[in-house]
Design an enzyme around this catalytic site. Structure first.
Site, PDB file in Angstrom:
ATOM      1  N   GLU A 166      -8.949 -41.417  89.320  1.00 46.80           N
ATOM      2  CA  GLU A 166      -8.377 -40.340  90.261  1.00 46.80           C
ATOM      3  C   GLU A 166      -9.788 -39.758  90.870  1.00 46.80           C
ATOM      4  OE1 GLU A 166      -5.080 -38.306  89.293  1.00 46.80           O
ATOM      5  OE2 GLU A 166      -3.905 -39.977  89.258  1.00 46.80           O
ATOM      6  N   GLU A 370      -1.015 -46.186  87.030  1.00 45.80           N
ATOM      7  CA  GLU A 370      -0.068 -44.909  86.593  1.00 45.80           C
ATOM      8  C   GLU A 370       1.121 -44.877  87.342  1.00 45.80           C
ATOM      9  OE1 GLU A 370      -1.925 -41.056  85.882  1.00 45.80           O
ATOM     10  OE2 GLU A 370      -3.938 -42.092  85.023  1.00 45.80           O
TER      11      GLU A 370
HETATM   12  C1  BG6 Z   1      -3.021 -38.312  86.462  1.00 43.26           C
HETATM   13  C2  BG6 Z   1      -3.964 -38.339  85.573  1.00 43.26           C
HETATM   14  O1  BG6 Z   1      -3.315 -37.386  87.671  1.00 43.26           O
HETATM   15  O2  BG6 Z   1      -1.866 -37.848  86.233  1.00 43.26           O
HETATM   16  C3  BG6 Z   1      -3.652 -38.356  84.179  1.00 43.26           C
HETATM   17  O3  BG6 Z   1      -4.985 -39.584  85.718  1.00 43.26           O
HETATM   18  C4  BG6 Z   1      -2.650 -37.429  84.185  1.00 43.26           C
HETATM   19  O4  BG6 Z   1      -4.525 -37.988  83.313  1.00 43.26           O
HETATM   20  C5  BG6 Z   1      -1.319 -37.877  84.835  1.00 43.26           C
HETATM   21  O5  BG6 Z   1      -1.965 -37.142  82.756  1.00 43.26           O
HETATM   22  C6  BG6 Z   1      -0.041 -36.936  84.863  1.00 43.26           C
HETATM   23  O6  BG6 Z   1      -0.595 -35.494  85.166  1.00 43.26           O
HETATM   24  P1  BG6 Z   1      -0.270 -34.424  84.143  1.00 43.26           P
HETATM   25  O7  BG6 Z   1      -0.732 -33.211  84.741  1.00 43.26           O
HETATM   26  O8  BG6 Z   1       1.419 -34.465  84.227  1.00 43.26           O
HETATM   27  O9  BG6 Z   1      -0.674 -34.721  82.764  1.00 43.26           O
END
Ligand code: BG6
Length: 470
Positions: A166, A370
């Site tokens: 990211e 993700e």
């Molecule tokens: C992504 C990141 O932006 O989203 C992760 O790569 C992150 O590290 C995930 O945990 C979810 O975001 P959050 O803020 O809900 O943890």
């Protein structure tokens, strides 16, 4: 388009799940590890914890890998903590840190789980940060050296490599993710950092092809298509502009080795374009990805800026909540989409569209690194965790991914966030994503015992059916 019959997922499709080092490992100073910017962070929202113990995966990885094997994962996406390998970022190599990742990778391979290795996930060594971080060209050299160490150590075991997690969110949401710093012109400083990360990424991709026979490498930005708020031509233009700034700036550079023209025009117009050395263009053009990894949580919707100014910034903006840009676009709520408990819009169809648009634009295979739902889960007295909302979210996205495959998108695999509960970037432990529940609260570590959630059994069945039983 509606398909009369959906194409199946290929038999070698990678059914995985993801984590990142600083959010899951804990053991922040164990066995010679150096401090990262995440370990040094003090701006945790009130009521949430830091990352020093996390899910204690460092000490419990063997148990966790057993659970991943039972879940049926055929891939596991994790990140290496730069500070375990090179504690101060550019000095001595820490053999104990190297040994940990050998143990983890070996455990995965023994169970037939393909390791997918992210080299850098938000956790820059603090020592480099103190010397100027990504604002300094020296960090490009430090990263390239670190990458070489990883290729030489793990190149015979790891086939899939991800450069930087990211990068676009570190730039667009520098204040939220902790990269902004306090320069006089923070945005210009961020785009200089961005340029240096691009150089490091290009060098690293080139190096991978030189040092890892058969190795495949790609960037891992957070990508989602940007919708116009209406068919008004001005809204469509605003969406195109934000698409360029949010998505194509990063992917054009990774795939084509040059700045996206719309994004570059905006950087120049705002006076925040980075300084570029003559030799940079050659370096940027020298690295090419083999595939594109992308993190997807939701789409964004924008409208043309208002005449009197105002960007429609969303309160408490984080990496998924778009903020606007004066004179370019303003973010608006998409009334067609529901939101999760943390205000993130849920858009499975947008996932299909995003996969199609990215594939069509770059014609490279895609790996989803993700996708998932952050939620408040409850551990019942009998050790069960009922998370139908997570199953519903994942099922809807997997169905749309299958539709994308049927549309002709070449997909390598799907690694939802997250394999196991970990510390959220913004909301601590209480915002959970995992298939496995880790029993701890924000400040009470309890015994950190692992429990299988309902979504664990559901994903297990889905993997057994090669994705046909969504
Ligand atoms: C992504 C990141 O932006 O989203 C992760 O790569 C992150 O590290 C995930 O945990 C979810 O975001 P959050 O803020 O809900 O943890």
């Amino acid at each position: 388009m509606q398909h009369r019959q959906l194409a199946p997922f290929s038999p070698d499709f990678l059914w995985g799940a993801s984590t990142s080092a600083y959010q899951v490992e804990g053991a922040w100073d164990a066995d010679g590890k150096g401090r990262s910017v995440q370990d040094a962070r003090t701006n945790f929202p009130e009521g949430t914890t830091d990352y020093r113990v996390a899910a204690d995966h460092y000490h419990r990885f063997a148990e966790d890998v057993e659970l991943f094997a039972e879940l049926g994962l055929t891939a596991y996406r994790f990140s290496v903590a730069w500070t375990r390998i090179v504690p101060d970022g550019d000095g001595e190599v820490n053999r104990e840190g190297v040994a940990f990742y050998h143990r983890l990778i070996d455990a995965l391979l023994e169970r037939g789980i393909e390791p997918v290795l992210t080299m850098y996930h938000f956790d820059l060594p603090q020592a480099l940060h103190e010397k100027g971080g990504w604002g300094s060209r020296a960090t490009v050299d430090a990263f390239t050296r670190y990458a070489r160490i990883l290729f030489e150590e793990f190149g015979s075991k790891v086939r899939y490599w991800l450069t930087i997690n990211e990068q676009n969110m570190m730039i667009l949401h520098g204040a939220a993710i902790g990269t902004a710093g306090d320069a006089a012109n923070p945005q210009k400083a961020l785009y200089q950092q961005n340029h240096h990360m691009m150089l490091a990424q290009a060098e690293t991709m080139r190096l991978c092809h030189e040092l890892v026979p058969g190795g495949k490498i790609g960037p891992a930005p957070n990508i989602s298509v940007v919708y116009p708020a209406s068919p008004r031509p001005e809204d469509i233009l605003a969406a195109e502009d934000f698409n360029a700034i949010r998505n194509w700036l990063y992917l054009d550079m990774a795939c084509r080795g040059s700045y996206n023209p719309t994004a570059w025009a905006w950087l120049t117009e705002k006076g925040i374009a980075p300084e570029i050395a003559d030799s940079d263009l050659e370096i940027l053009a020298s690295g090419r990805p083999d595939f594109l990894a992308l993190n997807y949580y939701s789409t964004a919707t924008v409208a043309a800026p208002l005449d009197g100014g105002g960007v429609g910034a969303v309160d408490g903006a984080d990496q998924q909540l778009a903020v606007g840009e004066e004179g370019v676009f303003r973010s608006v709520r998409n009334e067609h989409l529901p939101v999760n408990a943390f205000g993130w819009e849920i858009d499975p169809v947008g996932f299909r569209t995003t996969l199609r648009v990215v594939h069509d634009r770059y014609r490279l295979p895609l790996l989803v690194t993700e996708n998932g739902l952050g939620a408040f889960d409850t551990l019942e007295a009998d050790g069960s965790v009922h998370d139908p909302y997570r199953i519903e979210y994942l099922a809807a996205h997997i169905s749309q991914m299958r539709a994308a495959v049927s549309d002709g998108v070449e997909m390598l695999g799907y690694c939802p966030w997250s394999a196991i509960d970990l510390i959220s970037t913004h909301q601590g432990v209480r915002k959970r994503y995992g298939f496995v529940y880790v029993d701890r609260d924000e400040f009470d570590l309890k015994e950190l015992k692992r429990y299988r959630k309902d979504s664990f059994f559901w994903y297990q069945q889905l993997i057994k059916s090669d994705g046909s039983e969504v």
